[in-house]
Design an enzyme around this catalytic site. Structure first.
Site, PDB file in Angstrom:
ATOM      1  N   HIS A  96       1.767   4.535  -2.819  1.00  0.00           N
ATOM      2  CA  HIS A  96       1.588   5.749  -2.627  1.00  0.00           C
ATOM      3  C   HIS A  96       2.737   6.562  -3.049  1.00  0.00           C
ATOM      4  CE1 HIS A  96      -1.738   6.856   0.131  1.00  0.00           C
ATOM      5  NE2 HIS A  96      -1.262   5.914   0.777  1.00  0.00           N
ATOM      6  N   HIS A 113       0.890  -1.057   0.136  1.00  0.00           N
ATOM      7  CA  HIS A 113      -0.014   0.100  -0.118  1.00  0.00           C
ATOM      8  C   HIS A 113       0.909   1.236  -0.119  1.00  0.00           C
ATOM      9  CE1 HIS A 113      -3.696   2.334   1.658  1.00  0.00           C
ATOM     10  NE2 HIS A 113      -2.766   3.217   1.770  1.00  0.00           N
ATOM     11  N   GLU A 114       1.909   1.199   0.919  1.00  0.00           N
ATOM     12  CA  GLU A 114       2.878   2.440   1.269  1.00  0.00           C
ATOM     13  C   GLU A 114       3.618   2.520  -0.357  1.00  0.00           C
ATOM     14  OE1 GLU A 114       2.097   4.437   3.334  1.00  0.00           O
ATOM     15  OE2 GLU A 114       0.588   2.941   4.649  1.00  0.00           O
TER      16      GLU A 114
HETATM   17 ZN    ZN Z   1      -2.686   5.166   2.238  1.00  0.00          ZN
END
Ligand code: ZN
Length: 180
Positions: free
Chosen positions: A150, A146-147
């Site tokens: 980003h 997830h990161e």
């Molecule tokens: Zn996030």
């Protein structure tokens, strides 16, 4: 305290710049990001990427639960992934399985059971500048993927649209499916 930006914001959809030198400014940023992460409530965050605080640099921190030390990832790359994404059961389709729900501090109150590989191998530098290659599984695997997204300017909601995974919005203590 650093403010956590929410979508839509251009920095959240901009690929982050690699960090060349881990200097005092970067160390300060990590301290400030950790403060912003641990002080965030409802929900408690488990990870935070620099773009989420308006800094377009390739850095994120994770804290899978409040009792573990914060881990810092600088210039991270996913080298390898393994394990089929968990198959969605019928039960998931009708009523959201909150255990498997992924959310984001930058997309408040939105949750989805995004399918991700179960294990991810990440290459990164720690705060001392040391190069590491490490496998992550379980919740940590979800967070690091997830990161890393980003840092590429990708929000999990975008992946949900691509995977046609339904989004749910929090209304009080209920999750309601977001109509497309
Ligand atoms: Zn996030």
């Amino acid at each position: 305290m650093l403010k956590i930006l929410t979508a839509p914001h251009p920095v959240l959809t901009t690929p982050a710049t690699p960090i060349e030198k881990i200097d005092r400014k970067i160390k300060r940023l990590v301290v400030d990001m950790e403060e912003a992460l641990v002080n965030h409530r409802d929900p408690q965050g488990v990870g935070l990427a620099a773009p989420q605080v308006g800094v377009s640099l390739a850095l994120f921190i994770i804290k899978p639960n409040p009792s573990v030390e914060t881990k810092v990832f600088i210039n991270p790359k996913v080298r390898s992934i393994t394990g089929d994404p968990q198959k969605k059961t019928k039960k998931n389709v009708k009523a959201p399985d909150e255990e498997k729900m992924e959310g984001c501090l930058s997309v408040p109150r939105i949750w989805a059971a995004l399918k991700r590989p179960r294990k991810a191998q990440v290459e990164y530098q720690d705060l001392a500048g040391e190069k590491k290659i490490e496998w992550f599984s379980g919740l940590e695997a979800v967070i690091v993927q997830h990161e890393v997204d980003h840092l590429q300017g990708i929000l999990f909601t975008q992946k949900c649209l691509e995977q046609k995974v339904p989004l749910y919005e929090e209304h009080g203590d209920k999750l309601e499916r977001v109509k497309a």
